[in-house]
Design a protein around this motif. Structure first.
Motif, PDB file in Angstrom:
ATOM      1  N   GLU A   1       4.898   3.100  10.759  1.00 50.68           N
ATOM      2  CA  GLU A   1       5.054   1.688  10.426  1.00 50.68           C
ATOM      3  C   GLU A   1       6.221   1.544   9.462  1.00 50.68           C
ATOM      4  O   GLU A   1       6.448   2.431   8.627  1.00 50.68           O
ATOM      5  N   VAL A   2       6.951   0.439   9.576  1.00 54.98           N
ATOM      6  CA  VAL A   2       8.133   0.210   8.749  1.00 54.98           C
ATOM      7  C   VAL A   2       7.884  -0.958   7.801  1.00 54.98           C
ATOM      8  O   VAL A   2       7.349  -2.001   8.196  1.00 54.98           O
ATOM      9  N   ALA A   3       8.268  -0.770   6.531  1.00 55.66           N
ATOM     10  CA  ALA A   3       8.286  -1.854   5.548  1.00 55.66           C
ATOM     11  C   ALA A   3       9.727  -2.041   5.099  1.00 55.66           C
ATOM     12  O   ALA A   3      10.457  -1.058   4.922  1.00 55.66           O
ATOM     13  N   ARG A   4      10.146  -3.290   4.898  1.00 56.06           N
ATOM     14  CA  ARG A   4      11.557  -3.575   4.631  1.00 56.06           C
ATOM     15  C   ARG A   4      11.852  -3.899   3.174  1.00 56.06           C
ATOM     16  O   ARG A   4      13.016  -4.070   2.806  1.00 56.06           O
ATOM     17  N   ASP A   5      10.833  -4.004   2.310  1.00 57.94           N
ATOM     18  CA  ASP A   5      11.084  -4.232   0.894  1.00 57.94           C
ATOM     19  C   ASP A   5       9.982  -3.566   0.080  1.00 57.94           C
ATOM     20  O   ASP A   5       8.977  -3.098   0.625  1.00 57.94           O
ATOM     21  N   GLY A   6      10.190  -3.544  -1.231  1.00 59.92           N
ATOM     22  CA  GLY A   6       9.296  -2.786  -2.087  1.00 59.92           C
ATOM     23  C   GLY A   6       7.866  -3.292  -2.112  1.00 59.92           C
ATOM     24  O   GLY A   6       6.916  -2.511  -2.023  1.00 59.92           O
ATOM     25  N   LEU A   7       7.688  -4.601  -2.250  1.00 57.05           N
ATOM     26  CA  LEU A   7       6.334  -5.145  -2.322  1.00 57.05           C
ATOM     27  C   LEU A   7       5.594  -4.944  -1.005  1.00 57.05           C
ATOM     28  O   LEU A   7       4.399  -4.625  -0.996  1.00 57.05           O
ATOM     29  N   ALA A   8       6.308  -5.116   0.109  1.00 56.23           N
ATOM     30  CA  ALA A   8       5.685  -4.870   1.417  1.00 56.23           C
ATOM     31  C   ALA A   8       5.281  -3.410   1.552  1.00 56.23           C
ATOM     32  O   ALA A   8       4.265  -3.086   2.172  1.00 56.23           O
ATOM     33  N   ALA A   9       6.069  -2.516   0.957  1.00 51.99           N
ATOM     34  CA  ALA A   9       5.747  -1.089   1.017  1.00 51.99           C
ATOM     35  C   ALA A   9       4.454  -0.778   0.274  1.00 51.99           C
ATOM     36  O   ALA A   9       3.611  -0.020   0.761  1.00 51.99           O
ATOM     37  N   VAL A  10       4.294  -1.352  -0.908  1.00 53.51           N
ATOM     38  CA  VAL A  10       3.073  -1.123  -1.686  1.00 53.51           C
ATOM     39  C   VAL A  10       1.856  -1.642  -0.928  1.00 53.51           C
ATOM     40  O   VAL A  10       0.811  -0.973  -0.849  1.00 53.51           O
ATOM     41  N   ASP A  11       1.975  -2.832  -0.344  1.00 57.56           N
ATOM     42  CA  ASP A  11       0.873  -3.404   0.431  1.00 57.56           C
ATOM     43  C   ASP A  11       0.552  -2.542   1.646  1.00 57.56           C
ATOM     44  O   ASP A  11      -0.615  -2.289   1.960  1.00 57.56           O
ATOM     45  N   ALA A  12       1.606  -2.093   2.343  1.00 56.99           N
ATOM     46  CA  ALA A  12       1.402  -1.281   3.547  1.00 56.99           C
ATOM     47  C   ALA A  12       0.746   0.053   3.207  1.00 56.99           C
ATOM     48  O   ALA A  12      -0.125   0.540   3.935  1.00 56.99           O
ATOM     49  N   ALA A  13       1.146   0.656   2.092  1.00 56.37           N
ATOM     50  CA  ALA A  13       0.555   1.929   1.690  1.00 56.37           C
ATOM     51  C   ALA A  13      -0.932   1.766   1.390  1.00 56.37           C
ATOM     52  O   ALA A  13      -1.749   2.615   1.751  1.00 56.37           O
ATOM     53  N   ALA A  14      -1.292   0.677   0.724  1.00 52.67           N
ATOM     54  CA  ALA A  14      -2.702   0.435   0.406  1.00 52.67           C
ATOM     55  C   ALA A  14      -3.523   0.206   1.670  1.00 52.67           C
ATOM     56  O   ALA A  14      -4.681   0.621   1.756  1.00 52.67           O
ATOM     57  N   ARG A  15      -2.913  -0.432   2.663  1.00 55.69           N
ATOM     58  CA  ARG A  15      -3.621  -0.734   3.903  1.00 55.69           C
ATOM     59  C   ARG A  15      -3.688   0.469   4.847  1.00 55.69           C
ATOM     60  O   ARG A  15      -4.732   0.769   5.418  1.00 55.69           O
ATOM     61  N   LEU A  16      -2.584   1.178   4.985  1.00 60.64           N
ATOM     62  CA  LEU A  16      -2.506   2.268   5.959  1.00 60.64           C
ATOM     63  C   LEU A  16      -3.072   3.581   5.449  1.00 60.64           C
ATOM     64  O   LEU A  16      -3.529   4.396   6.238  1.00 60.64           O
ATOM     65  N   ARG A  17      -2.991   3.814   4.129  1.00 57.70           N
ATOM     66  CA  ARG A  17      -3.305   5.130   3.543  1.00 57.70           C
ATOM     67  C   ARG A  17      -2.515   6.200   4.290  1.00 57.70           C
ATOM     68  O   ARG A  17      -3.078   7.113   4.898  1.00 57.70           O
ATOM     69  N   PRO A  18      -1.176   6.122   4.275  1.00 55.07           N
ATOM     70  CA  PRO A  18      -0.360   7.033   5.081  1.00 55.07           C
ATOM     71  C   PRO A  18      -0.458   8.471   4.588  1.00 55.07           C
ATOM     72  O   PRO A  18      -0.844   8.737   3.443  1.00 55.07           O
ATOM     73  N   ASP A  19      -0.089   9.389   5.472  1.00 57.00           N
ATOM     74  CA  ASP A  19      -0.081  10.804   5.125  1.00 57.00           C
ATOM     75  C   ASP A  19       1.225  11.226   4.482  1.00 57.00           C
ATOM     76  O   ASP A  19       1.262  12.176   3.698  1.00 57.00           O
ATOM     77  N   VAL A  20       2.318  10.525   4.807  1.00 56.25           N
ATOM     78  CA  VAL A  20       3.626  10.743   4.197  1.00 56.25           C
ATOM     79  C   VAL A  20       4.337   9.403   4.120  1.00 56.25           C
ATOM     80  O   VAL A  20       4.212   8.569   5.021  1.00 56.25           O
ATOM     81  N   VAL A  21       5.102   9.199   3.042  1.00 55.30           N
ATOM     82  CA  VAL A  21       5.948   8.007   2.905  1.00 55.30           C
ATOM     83  C   VAL A  21       7.406   8.463   2.850  1.00 55.30           C
ATOM     84  O   VAL A  21       7.757   9.348   2.066  1.00 55.30           O
ATOM     85  N   VAL A  22       8.222   7.869   3.717  1.00 55.25           N
ATOM     86  CA  VAL A  22       9.677   8.077   3.688  1.00 55.25           C
ATOM     87  C   VAL A  22      10.265   6.825   3.059  1.00 55.25           C
ATOM     88  O   VAL A  22      10.167   5.736   3.624  1.00 55.25           O
ATOM     89  N   LEU A  23      10.864   6.970   1.885  1.00 45.86           N
ATOM     90  CA  LEU A  23      11.139   5.815   1.020  1.00 45.86           C
ATOM     91  C   LEU A  23      12.584   5.776   0.549  1.00 45.86           C
ATOM     92  O   LEU A  23      13.047   6.711  -0.110  1.00 45.86           O
ATOM     93  N   ASP A  24      13.279   4.688   0.854  1.00 47.00           N
ATOM     94  CA  ASP A  24      14.622   4.475   0.329  1.00 47.00           C
ATOM     95  C   ASP A  24      14.527   4.047  -1.141  1.00 47.00           C
ATOM     96  O   ASP A  24      13.608   3.323  -1.529  1.00 47.00           O
ATOM     97  N   VAL A  25      15.480   4.506  -1.955  1.00 51.67           N
ATOM     98  CA  VAL A  25      15.452   4.153  -3.374  1.00 51.67           C
ATOM     99  C   VAL A  25      15.874   2.704  -3.591  1.00 51.67           C
ATOM    100  O   VAL A  25      15.242   1.957  -4.345  1.00 51.67           O
TER     101      VAL A  25
END
Length: 237
Positions: A37-61
């Motif tokens: 799954e792709v998130a395009r901004d920081g806040l969306a990333a935090v929300d997506a991580a809480a929802r998905l409980r991913p095994d790995v996050v690939v994260l742009d700084v």
């Protein structure tokens, strides 16, 4: 209990605001059989991580809203998850800051998709290893040396009674070193056994993680043997 993570069932969260890069990375990781799954901004990333409980996050700084460093802090405060950080700057200070807030690995742009996949696979193998260790050896006694206590079963570290938060990679690196006190372990061996890398191309990654460990635990525990590797020096009782 959470289901066991395997290379086939993994969920990867990609956080990248550049559409071309996000699409290319997502397609390449999906081709490996992973759910992406792709998130395009920081806040969306935090929300997506809480929802998905991913095994790995690939994260742009560099992200709109909150940057990747703050995203890392918030995700790691909620759940321990390996984070592969991407940046356009090949700057060791940036690398150390990223590792210091909870990233496990670091790649600079431009990067090869083959290398990205290799790094993600290595992170997933570490997740699998940690799960297996918790199942087959839940009663491993803590490593206690002086004022340092390493609880391998609960994956917690204390120094002088204070708990020190380590990323999954930092914890495995510390255990590897502390399990053979005063023994010099080469960078190549550490790469092979902690990172699961078959070649010696990532020695800088080892060095950066050692620096991050020293910042958290103090400069006296890990001795550098120049040109060779590192040794754990037990503190005085």
């Amino acid at each position: 209990m959470a289901p066991e993570v395997t290379q086939q069932t993994a969920t990867i969260l990609v956080v990248e605001d550049e559409p071309a890069i996000a699409t290319a990375v997502a397609q390449r990781l999906t081709a490996e059989g992973w759910r992406v799954e792709v998130a395009r901004d920081g806040l969306a990333a935090v929300d997506a991580a809480a929802r998905l409980r991913p095994d790995v996050v690939v994260l742009d700084v560099m992200l709109p809203g909150i940057d990747g460093l703050e995203v890392t802090r918030r995700i790691q405060a909620d759940q321990p998850v390996p984070i592969l950080m991407l940046t356009a700057r090949d700057d060791e200070t940036d690398m150390l800051v990223g590792l210091g807030v909870g990233a496990d690995d670091y790649m600079t742009k431009p990067f090869s998709m083959r290398e990205l996949v290799a790094r993600v696979k290595a992170l997933l193998r570490r997740v699998e290893r940690a799960q297996q260790a918790a199942v087959v050896a839940p009663a491993d006694p803590p490593l206690v040396m002086g004022d340092v206590a390493i609880d391998r079963a609960q994956r917690r570290v204390h120094r002088n009674g204070t708990e020190i938060h380590l990323t999954p990679t930092e914890f495995e690196l510390l255990v590897m070193l502390a399990s053979s006190p005063k023994t010099v372990l080469t960078r190549e061996r550490l790469l092979a056994e902690v990172w699961d890398w078959a070649d010696a191309s990532g020695t800088r990654t080892v060095d950066s993680h050692i620096k991050a460990l020293r910042r958290k635990l103090g400069p006296d525990l890990i001795r550098t043997v120049h040109g060779v590797g590192y040794a754990f020096e037990p503190p005085a009782s």
